[in-house]
Design a protein around this motif. Sequence first.
Motif, PDB file in Angstrom:
ATOM      1  N   ILE A  89       0.826  -1.202   0.000  1.00 51.77           N
ATOM      2  CA  ILE A  89       0.000   0.000   0.000  1.00 51.77           C
ATOM      3  C   ILE A  89       0.864   1.257   0.000  1.00 51.77           C
ATOM      4  O   ILE A  89       1.955   1.285   0.566  1.00 51.77           O
ATOM      5  CB  ILE A  89      -0.966  -0.003   1.204  1.00 51.77           C
ATOM      6  N   GLN A  90       0.363   2.286  -0.668  1.00 51.66           N
ATOM      7  CA  GLN A  90       0.984   3.597  -0.706  1.00 51.66           C
ATOM      8  C   GLN A  90       0.069   4.584   0.020  1.00 51.66           C
ATOM      9  O   GLN A  90      -1.139   4.366   0.084  1.00 51.66           O
ATOM     10  CB  GLN A  90       1.197   4.042  -2.159  1.00 51.66           C
ATOM     11  N   PRO A  91       0.611   5.687   0.534  1.00 50.51           N
ATOM     12  CA  PRO A  91      -0.248   6.644   1.256  1.00 50.51           C
ATOM     13  C   PRO A  91      -1.396   7.180   0.409  1.00 50.51           C
ATOM     14  O   PRO A  91      -2.507   7.337   0.897  1.00 50.51           O
ATOM     15  CB  PRO A  91       0.733   7.761   1.647  1.00 50.51           C
ATOM     16  N   THR A  92      -1.139   7.465  -0.873  1.00 43.19           N
ATOM     17  CA  THR A  92      -2.181   7.958  -1.777  1.00 43.19           C
ATOM     18  C   THR A  92      -1.979   7.342  -3.152  1.00 43.19           C
ATOM     19  O   THR A  92      -0.893   6.847  -3.480  1.00 43.19           O
ATOM     20  CB  THR A  92      -2.136   9.490  -1.921  1.00 43.19           C
ATOM     21  N   GLY A  93      -3.030   7.393  -3.956  1.00 44.98           N
ATOM     22  CA  GLY A  93      -2.927   7.014  -5.361  1.00 44.98           C
ATOM     23  C   GLY A  93      -2.729   5.547  -5.641  1.00 44.98           C
ATOM     24  O   GLY A  93      -2.155   5.185  -6.681  1.00 44.98           O
TER      25      GLY A  93
END
Length: 333
Positions: A118-122
């Motif tokens: 997972i990434q913080p956004t996008g």
Amino acid sequence: MNSNNGNIVCLVMNPFNSFCYTRTIATPGSCMVFNGYFSLRNYYCNDINLRSINDVPELCVETVTPVINIQNNGANDLTSLDIEYSVNGGAVETYTWTGLLTSLQNEDVELPEVSFTIQPTGNTIDVSIPNDDVLTNNDVSTSFDQAVNGSGTVYMELNTDGYGGEVRWNVADENGNVLYNGGPYGNNQTINETFQLNAGCHTFNLIDTYGDGGGAVTLTDSNDVEIFNTNGAYGSGVSQNFGSDGVQVILGVEDVITNQVVMYPNPATSILNIKNAENATIQVFDILGKELMLVPNISAQQEINVSNLQTGTYLVKITSGAVVTTEKFIIAR
């Protein structure tokens, strides 16, 4: 369907009279539908429309189960479809759907769970199906963000409007087990709750039974990280995922519960002291929500005899006018 002298013959259900009949068109690759008197529309023989992918809420876990909708826009029946999908450009997964979709029918398809980083956004989910007679509707994607990560102690402030009896809420863990819940309440009250949470993913669910929202609600953790905030315009309800690191603020001697109210010692053995809550009402509940004790109109320095309680975890609810606070305390001997 068969071809004869460059013509394509399609057997299609009449959408008006519900019987099958044959039409012929001289354009290879497509089928024109007639009702016996005039043309209704052009069909491609094989055209699967990847219509949509369901929105993904903010996640605090690194797995996702995409749900898509497929529609048969072609004249031929659809009985099998290979679906490819990936998250954040990772490994491509393939799922083979089987079933029956006649012309213009659609169906939701839940794809198998896939793991990802997972990434913080996008974060992006990309889905595609094989090329057919129409190439413009074979791909779809959606994006989502990582949920807020907080500490193991989370504070809720819930304000009711003039219809407090409509509000409900709960906090559930990643398996759907309800850990905390509350409501209905009185009108124009301020409710303060503290949640002690283990490490993992949790969901805060806020509900209005009438469907027109209520008062402002905020969730913040012990480090003042805002987890959830609404001005009350949440309609019939809203859900918010959030993570917890499991690090909890433990109440001890002289720990503040509200602005001035103090409860100690915690853990307790036989006496629980509550200071600065004069004229408030005290209720003690077991962890299942059964009321065990009620003390109205307490003094400014009230002693609560808890010697009859068994070793374990309990909840104390302090009600002072429109302000309601609930905290955990422990009996240890």
